[in-house]
Motif scaffolding. Sequence first.
Motif, short mmCIF file in Angstrom:
data_model
loop_
_atom_site.label_atom_id
_atom_site.label_comp_id
_atom_site.label_asym_id
_atom_site.label_seq_id
_atom_site.Cartn_x
_atom_site.Cartn_y
_atom_site.Cartn_z
N GLY A 50 0.78 -0.65 -0.10
CA GLY A 50 -0.18 0.15 0.16
C GLY A 50 0.83 0.97 0.25
O GLY A 50 0.54 2.20 -0.66
N LEU A 51 2.00 0.92 0.37
CA LEU A 51 2.83 2.66 1.03
C LEU A 51 3.19 2.59 0.06
O LEU A 51 3.29 3.40 -1.13
CB LEU A 51 4.08 2.23 1.97
N GLU A 52 4.17 1.32 -0.80
CA GLU A 52 4.71 2.20 -2.69
C GLU A 52 3.49 2.51 -4.01
O GLU A 52 3.91 3.30 -4.35
CB GLU A 52 4.74 0.30 -2.79
N ARG A 53 2.38 1.89 -3.28
CA ARG A 53 1.19 2.12 -4.58
C ARG A 53 0.89 3.56 -3.93
O ARG A 53 1.10 4.84 -4.53
CB ARG A 53 -0.26 1.75 -4.47
N LEU A 54 0.51 4.38 -2.72
CA LEU A 54 0.45 4.75 -2.21
C LEU A 54 1.65 6.51 -2.79
O LEU A 54 1.07 7.27 -3.19
CB LEU A 54 0.44 5.85 -1.11
N GLN A 83 1.28 10.38 7.19
CA GLN A 83 2.01 11.36 7.54
C GLN A 83 3.42 12.04 6.77
O GLN A 83 3.67 10.50 6.06
CB GLN A 83 2.61 11.88 9.19
N SER A 84 3.32 12.99 6.07
CA SER A 84 4.31 12.95 5.34
C SER A 84 5.59 13.91 5.26
O SER A 84 4.93 15.42 6.12
CB SER A 84 3.80 13.48 3.78
N LEU A 85 6.34 13.31 5.71
CA LEU A 85 7.73 14.63 6.14
C LEU A 85 8.38 15.11 5.54
O LEU A 85 8.95 14.75 4.20
CB LEU A 85 8.61 13.37 7.16
N ASP A 86 8.63 16.46 5.53
CA ASP A 86 10.06 17.04 4.67
C ASP A 86 11.36 16.91 4.83
O ASP A 86 11.22 15.44 5.87
CB ASP A 86 9.49 18.45 4.75
N GLU A 87 11.52 17.41 4.72
CA GLU A 87 13.87 16.95 4.60
C GLU A 87 14.29 17.12 6.80
O GLU A 87 15.28 16.77 6.32
CB GLU A 87 14.52 17.62 3.73
N HIS A 88 13.31 18.43 6.83
CA HIS A 88 13.35 18.44 8.43
C HIS A 88 12.25 17.94 9.25
O HIS A 88 12.64 18.47 10.62
CB HIS A 88 13.52 20.23 8.73
N ILE A 128 10.50 5.37 2.10
CA ILE A 128 11.01 6.79 1.96
C ILE A 128 11.30 6.61 -0.02
O ILE A 128 11.92 5.51 -0.21
CB ILE A 128 12.96 7.01 2.56
N GLN A 129 11.15 7.25 -0.48
CA GLN A 129 11.33 7.51 -2.24
C GLN A 129 11.49 8.86 -3.30
O GLN A 129 10.78 9.41 -2.75
CB GLN A 129 10.25 6.38 -2.66
N GLU A 130 11.98 8.77 -3.62
CA GLU A 130 12.03 9.97 -4.54
C GLU A 130 11.38 9.70 -5.72
O GLU A 130 11.45 8.92 -6.23
CB GLU A 130 14.64 10.13 -4.65
N LYS A 131 10.84 11.27 -5.65
CA LYS A 131 9.56 11.37 -6.84
C LYS A 131 9.46 12.29 -7.67
O LYS A 131 9.81 13.33 -6.69
CB LYS A 131 8.70 10.57 -6.71
N ASP A 132 10.16 13.26 -8.78
CA ASP A 132 9.62 13.91 -9.47
C ASP A 132 11.48 14.85 -8.77
O ASP A 132 11.03 16.54 -8.05
CB ASP A 132 8.43 14.50 -9.58
N GLY A 133 12.15 14.51 -8.53
CA GLY A 133 13.53 15.41 -7.65
C GLY A 133 12.88 15.25 -6.15
O GLY A 133 13.51 16.44 -5.27
N LEU A 135 12.21 14.20 -2.22
CA LEU A 135 12.51 13.23 -1.30
C LEU A 135 11.23 12.72 -0.90
O LEU A 135 10.84 14.06 0.78
CB LEU A 135 13.57 12.84 -0.45
N PHE A 136 10.35 11.27 -0.46
CA PHE A 136 9.24 11.74 -0.27
C PHE A 136 9.71 10.60 1.22
O PHE A 136 10.87 9.42 1.16
CB PHE A 136 8.02 10.51 -0.91
N THR A 137 9.22 10.89 2.24
CA THR A 137 9.55 10.26 3.90
C THR A 137 7.82 9.90 4.27
O THR A 137 7.04 10.89 5.13
CB THR A 137 9.88 10.43 4.69
N ILE A 138 7.29 8.18 3.57
CA ILE A 138 5.89 8.41 4.16
C ILE A 138 5.77 7.57 6.05
O ILE A 138 6.31 5.97 5.85
CB ILE A 138 5.07 7.68 2.97
#
Length: 588
Positions: A50-54, A83-88, A128-133, A135-138
Amino acid sequence: MKIKHRLTLRFIFQLVVSGIVVLLIAAACAWWILLRLADMSVTQDFTSVGLERLVESSELSKDGIRFDPHLLEQVKLNKGWLQSLDEHGRVDLSYNTPKDVPLNYAPGELVDYWNKAKPFPYDIYLWIQEKDGKLFTIIYGTKNEMRLLLEEINQHPAVTPAGQVELPASLQERVRKLGAYIQVLDASGSEVASYNRPASVPQKYTVQELVLRATYSDRYGFRIASNYQEDTKYTWVMGLPLSSGDATGEQGLIPEELRIILIGIAAMFGAVSIVFLLFSAWNAHRFGSPMLHMLAWIESIGRGQYNEPLDRTGQPLSRKRSGKWRRRYAVFADVMQSLHKLSTTLQRDQDLRQQTNMLRDEWIAGITHDLKTPLSSIKGYAHMLAAENYEWSTMEVRKFSSTMLDKSEHMDTLINDLALTYRVNARIQPPEMEEIELNSWMQEMLTHRMVHPSWGAERIIFKPAEVETTVMLYPPWLERVVHNITANALMHNPPDTRLTISIRRDAQAMGGMIVFEDNGMGMDEVTANRLFDRYYRGTDTSVATEGSGLGMAISKGLVEAMGGTIQVETALGQGTTIMVLFCLRIDS
């Protein structure tokens, strides 16, 4: 295009269309199976699938990141939060997040929560995956009430000798509210005590079975958590139904994945069957209706009704009001046209047969009259000669005998004509063809053998050809033809009618031609078309006592039997021209 080509193309087109429809149905069912399996995998293992598809289905916009609403709904159904986190480590997007979940994480804090090094009332999973430049942390979290509850129970462990687990009232209430159960296992995996255990849950476990139940909870209907106590060698197990009210603890006879595949296959076969039933019904209407219509038409032809069957409005079933073919009949246009031609021919033949029968009856009546007239004269004179009370003179006897002889010859002529017309109709061949020169032969014929007192020599004019015209003919038959045509022209026209007989060379047709031209009354179109028919007489038999009414039919048959042709050109008030053409055998 022939009918076989049209039918071939039509059936190929239908097979291609049906194949495409079947492939589309199969593709739709396969797509549905894949979606259902994907949804099931998301439901059963949302933390990985689910997280990968999300992340894969997310979109970046000016307002931030957007997730697939269907997957977010799945998060809620699983009683989880997102939750979605930024780099900080700051939360920039959250969904269904409880109030006791932080909105900002220090690097070490998140790691401790994840490794369960620091108490946290939720099980969390990171993706954690990079998309469209970017970095996603879900973070995906689910409240692990079962583990928290098991930890509290382990703080007050109490097992009675009767195999019961004693719990404080507050913990009992929470266990019952969750629909959970508790088991205490000894070192061999046998149950020592239990609380609220369903009958479907086993009382003894192997190491492998306990591991399988903990790993593949969806196969057994319960999620379980365990805690091993080193001092007592007891293993405390807590089980929680996967769905509320479902505590069977057993998997169905058919696994969920196989059930989805079977449903998809059954739906595909059902849809294909329905499509083929509809296609068969349409095909039967498309091709069966014209065939049944043609069969009905053929049956009506067999009953003597030659017209095409009509619909309720009186229109032919195969055509529109505009006269064009209906679509389902267009492919059988050749057959329909052939049936129409057959019907027209049979109708024409029937009409001609009826007309011929009527003319035959009229001709028989006429020929009977012609036979009775001389027979009555012969019979009358015979009675007179046989009378005993009267003596006839020699002169009177000769006169009576001469009249009886003339009438007998006329009857003989009628009988011979009747016999000859049937022989001509049977396509007899001339006994032996002879080579004759038409100019000299016709001159001899008109001078010596065609003298008739009622015709008059001055009424016949002969014009020979400029050159000799030699053909192969049977002279007696040609004499009969010339006599019949001449008699027909002079006896059925006014007394002042003149007949011109010409011999001509037809270089183009390579033949010799005898042309009979009179300046008489001529004939109408109907009489001209029926002039050479066997039972047709253009005038009544009472017009002249001589002739049988078969002369022209006999003439045509004799000419054709000798390999020639005969034609007529006439019009009312313009006379008649009859041309007899024979193939030229010797040119001189």
